[in-house]
Design an enzyme around this catalytic site. Structure first.
Site, mmCIF file in Angstrom:
data_model
loop_
_atom_site.group_PDB
_atom_site.id
_atom_site.type_symbol
_atom_site.label_atom_id
_atom_site.label_comp_id
_atom_site.label_asym_id
_atom_site.label_seq_id
_atom_site.Cartn_x
_atom_site.Cartn_y
_atom_site.Cartn_z
ATOM 1 N N ASP A 141 15.453 -29.071 17.596
ATOM 2 C CA ASP A 141 16.915 -29.089 17.490
ATOM 3 C C ASP A 141 17.448 -27.889 16.712
ATOM 4 O O ASP A 141 18.658 -27.679 16.669
ATOM 5 C CB ASP A 141 17.394 -30.373 16.783
ATOM 6 C CG ASP A 141 17.015 -31.627 17.536
ATOM 7 O OD1 ASP A 141 17.059 -31.599 18.776
ATOM 8 O OD2 ASP A 141 16.669 -32.632 16.884
ATOM 9 N N CYS B 157 3.197 1.614 2.944
ATOM 10 C CA CYS B 157 4.440 0.841 2.808
ATOM 11 C C CYS B 157 5.458 1.631 1.993
ATOM 12 O O CYS B 157 6.633 1.746 2.361
ATOM 13 C CB CYS B 157 4.162 -0.492 2.114
ATOM 14 S SG CYS B 157 2.993 -1.564 2.952
ATOM 15 N N ASP C 291 21.339 -35.480 19.241
ATOM 16 C CA ASP C 291 19.979 -35.632 19.738
ATOM 17 C C ASP C 291 19.685 -37.135 19.769
ATOM 18 O O ASP C 291 20.277 -37.901 19.002
ATOM 19 C CB ASP C 291 19.011 -34.909 18.800
ATOM 20 C CG ASP C 291 17.561 -35.228 19.108
ATOM 21 O OD1 ASP C 291 17.149 -35.012 20.263
ATOM 22 O OD2 ASP C 291 16.861 -35.702 18.196
ATOM 23 N N CYS D 258 0.842 -1.194 0.000
ATOM 24 C CA CYS D 258 0.000 0.000 0.000
ATOM 25 C C CYS D 258 0.881 1.249 0.000
ATOM 26 O O CYS D 258 2.104 1.172 0.093
ATOM 27 C CB CYS D 258 -0.921 0.005 1.223
ATOM 28 S SG CYS D 258 -0.027 0.058 2.794
ATOM 29 N N CYS E 150 44.035 -13.017 -11.176
ATOM 30 C CA CYS E 150 42.839 -12.789 -11.997
ATOM 31 C C CYS E 150 41.585 -12.954 -11.152
ATOM 32 O O CYS E 150 40.622 -12.187 -11.273
ATOM 33 C CB CYS E 150 42.784 -13.789 -13.153
ATOM 34 S SG CYS E 150 44.131 -13.660 -14.330
ATOM 35 N N CYS F 172 45.106 -17.109 -13.406
ATOM 36 C CA CYS F 172 45.882 -17.251 -12.174
ATOM 37 C C CYS F 172 45.113 -16.658 -11.001
ATOM 38 O O CYS F 172 44.028 -16.098 -11.169
ATOM 39 C CB CYS F 172 47.248 -16.577 -12.317
ATOM 40 S SG CYS F 172 47.140 -14.802 -12.627
#
Length: 788
Positions: free
Chosen positions: A685, A23, A484, A20, A88, A85
């Site tokens: 976890d 925003c 776990d 909107c 580069c 190399c």
């Protein structure tokens, strides 16, 4: 965010989440507050912000984030031509990061490509222009096809054959010198043989070297072009003046050996990247699709859509992720998960793209196709890991940034020094040429990425997905692995081993009440109850109690179902069920209490058994052999946890731990000096996986766990944990060996060449050998197998 500056006067930022005018106003105000922004305008229709000024892109991105929105990003892989190399690699990365709209760039010399995070819609032309200004080119995007790769290989092969055909007389002549026979073709013939090598096959060195000079820098091609030109032109001058000493063989043999080195490097790069090719090759090109009438028709696999019904016959690869609706078959998943045994699939089971139906015809309904399949996601993860850069690479980057200028200065000092001591123009030139050639930093640039590509590829074949090179480096330093219990060390499919009702409670009533409290839950213990009781109507006013259990109203009575911690919190005592609870914990079983909180008494005790995974104990022993300590984290009672620990050989146990407590326990271990890897599979976890030095998620686990982890195991096998640490350690060892070789080679070779102890031709052969040696060492990782 990376330190990237947007130098352009105007930049378009695609923004997500705006809905909107309010925003748009918030984002606009946030952008205008950034130092360096002279104007900012939001187009709500296009979802983009036009920003003017010189503000750095990270600051703009942070302003958008603080406003509550985000930038629309995409990941892009491009190929880069002209890199030769390590220096580069650094220049290309800086050039790409300077392009407005590039959020991050990681350049990989081994793959001759870059992995980019860019603003959505960024034109490749901007990337190509930046690369061109830096002296390089954009060659392909998003994984070029095989025909282009095959064409490049044929061209390199033809060039190599022609180069050695032209250089053969010089090589034969030099070989004869080793046996005391000095022979070389006549001077005019040497010039005719060396000229096409120098200016036709060697033209690539002039083009790349000139591009580097225009960009105000240098590279390996500049060193080769300068050195061979000096040797060729000196020989040409001697030939014109009638001097007997010619050095055409130096320029010719150098170019031939450099081309040989490039050819072998290209072959080795394809081998180190074979994991991606092998994964993508698993996708079948066609599929048998059923129409609404049930008739089969063969269609391209790319034409499949979610919801399509697909027929797979024995011996065929499955063309899409899906759920089996009809038939049954053993399925070979080894290419995707590393699992050597066939897995039986029946209606209701899921299957993955690229796996093979062995002995039965099945009909499946597609749930994911194309880039959304598990195979495509695995390939993307492996590719991203191979494109990432290990922290150790920072040292290489710092060295390569100044390497070529230092080499050029060293060559000039060598030339001047030999002239000062009276060696003559020819000798001074040849010694300077040897310095330029031997100093090639190719091996330095390939040392780290080649090993990472080979190591992550070998891991992927074993069913181990390593997110990035930084995770690999962390894994190599782990001292403690915390597991776990449920679903990780155990099968995660507990069954109701026993139900002990209180004296005044009927077993059937207790089981029915527990089933109503667990109805609809996906928790393993809930499934065990429902397997025993059958379907049940959910309890009223149901509420989950994280880390403790659940509560709800059953037949007008509020009941609790959960752990011993919940029993204590409710104010109830075990009473006559205490003896059964103690015996169950001694067997390593998990307890769940059905509680009437109003009466403060338990109505029943549910006892669950969960079988340890077959490889769990062996995995603990394998970690001990690697010198890694182990621990177990679980929400179960201490007695039950210790029983499982004794069975598997784990002495360090943290029991009765709430989900948030797992992350806290990992933090305490880290504070004590341990480098901790956490292995888990559940939502509870995720925090511990994220807080550990290394998070390892079982691939059978939840998306939250996998997203939080640094490593994903494609099959729920604890044996893959020591295998993960094993492959990371051998990969890191290969990286260290490569770096020692590359640094040592240049450190030793340059002084030898400057002192006149290496001829230019020998320097060219040695330089090619150094790159090949680094790649060969990396390729040894492709022979690694889990358990080796």
């Amino acid at each position: 965010m990376p330190d990237v500056t947007a130098p352009a006067a105007s930049l378009s930022l695609p923004i997500s989440g705006m809905s909107c005018a309010a925003c748009a106003g918030r984002v606009e105000r946030g952008l205008r507050a950034v130092h360096g922004v002279t104007a900012a305008h939001i187009n709500l229709a296009s979802g983009a912000a036009a920003v003017e000024g010189s503000a750095p892109l990270p600051a703009l991105a942070e302003a958008v984030r603080r406003s509550g929105y985000g930038l629309v990003e995409e990941v892009r892989d491009i190929g880069i031509g002209g890199m030769s190399c390590a220096s580069c690699q650094g220049r290309v990365e800086r050039a790409l990061k300077a392009v407005p709209g590039v959020l991050d760039a990681s350049v990989n010399l081994a793959t001759e490509g870059a992995h980019l995070r860019v603003l959505a819609g960024l034109d490749d032309a901007a990337l190509a222009a930046a690369l061109s200004r830096a002296g390089y080119s954009l060659t392909k995007t998003d994984q070029a096809g095989e025909p282009q790769a095959d064409h490049g290989h044929r061209r390199r092969t033809m060039d190599l054959v022609l180069a050695f055909a032209l250089a053969a007389p010089f090589i034969i002549g030099m070989a004869g010198m080793a046996f005391g026979r000095h022979w070389m073709p006549p001077g005019w013939a040497q010039a005719l043989l060396a000229a096409p090598l120098q200016f036709w096959l060697g033209a690539r060195f002039y083009r790349a070297g000139w591009a580097a000079l225009r960009a105000g820098t240098g590279n390996m091609d500049l060193l080769v072009a300068t050195g061979t030109s000096a040797a060729f032109l000196l020989s040409l001058a001697h030939l014109w003046l009638g001097e007997p000493h010619l050095y055409f063989e130096a320029s010719a043999i150098i170019i031939a050996f450099v081309l040989l080195g490039r050819f072998l490097e290209a072959r080795a790069r394809r081998a180190t990247g074979a994991a991606i090719a092998a994964l993508l090759a698993l996708r079948p090109r066609t599929a048998r699709r059923l129409n609404a009438e049930g008739n089969e028709s063969e269609v391209p696999a790319a034409a499949l859509r979610i919801g399509d019904r697909i027929v797979v016959r024995p011996g065929e690869r499955i063309p899409a992720d899906g759920e089996v609706e009809e038939g049954a078959s053993g399925v070979d998943e080894s290419a995707l998960t590393g699992e050597s045994r066939a897995v039986e699939k029946h209606p209701g089971d899921t299957v993955a793209t690229g796996t093979v139906a062995l002995d039965g015809r099945i009909v499946l309904r597609a749930t994911a196709v194309g880039g959304e399949t598990r195979l495509a996601q695995v390939a993307a993860l492996v590719q991203a890991a191979q494109a990432s850069r290990a922290p150790v690479q920072k040292l290489v980057d710092r060295v390569s940034a100044v390497f070529v200028p230092i080499v050029v200065v060293t060559a000039l000092l060598t030339f001047g020094g030999w002239l000062l001591i009276g060696a003559g123009l020819a000798a001074a030139t040849l010694h300077a040429v040897a310095v330029l050639v031997i100093a090639c930093p190719c091996a330095l640039g390939l040392a780290t990425p080649a090993a990472i590509m080979a190591g992550t590829g070998a891991a992927a074949r074993a069913g181990i997905l390593i997110r990035d090179a930084a995770a690999m480096e962390q894994a190599g330093r782990i001292t403690l692995v915390a597991f776990d219990k449920t679903g990780t060390l155990t099968e995660g499919r507990p069954h109701l081993a026993a139900l002990h009702p209180a004296p005044e409670t009927l077993r059937e009533d207790a089981l029915a009440a527990a089933a109503r409290l667990q109805a609809g839950s996906e928790h393993p213990l809930a499934r065990a109850v429902l397997d025993e009781a059958g379907k049940a109507r959910p309890a009223d006013a149901f509420r989950a109690l994280p880390g403790r259990g659940v509560e709800g109203v059953v037949d007008g009575r509020r009941l609790l179902l959960g752990s011993t911690r919940l029993l204590v919190e409710s104010g109830a005592e075990p009473g006559v069920l205490g003896g059964a609870a103690q015996a169950a914990e001694g067997r390593g079983h998990t307890l769940s209490w059905l509680i009437d909180p109003a009466a403060q008494r338990p109505l029943a005790l549910l006892e669950f058994a969960d079988t340890p995974r077959p490889t769990a104990a062996a995995a603990i022993r394998a970690l001990a052999k690697q010198g890694v300590r182990t621990a177990m984290l679980t929400g179960d009672s201490e007695a039950a946890a210790e029983a499982v620990g004794r069975t598997l050989g784990i002495a360090r146990i943290a029991a009765a731990v709430l989900p948030e407590g797992k992350a806290e326990q990992v933090g305490r271990w880290r504070q004590s000096g341990e480098r901790v890897a956490m292995v888990g599979d559940g939502v509870n976890d995720a925090a511990a996986l994220a807080s550990a030095d290394l998070g390892i998620a079982m691939g059978s686990g939840t998306d939250a766990a996998i997203a939080a982890a640094h490593v994903t195991l494609l099959r729920p096998d604890p044996a893959l944990v020591p295998a993960t640490l094993g492959i990371t350690r051998v990969t890191l060892r290969a990286i260290r060996q490569n770096l020692v070789w590359a640094f040592g080679f240049n450190t030793l070779g340059i002084p030898l060449a400057a002192l006149g102890l290496l001829s230019p031709a020998v320097a060219g052969a040695a330089m090619a050998f150094s790159s090949v040696a680094v790649l060969a060492n990396a390729l040894l990782l492709t022979r690694w197998r889990a358990g080796s």
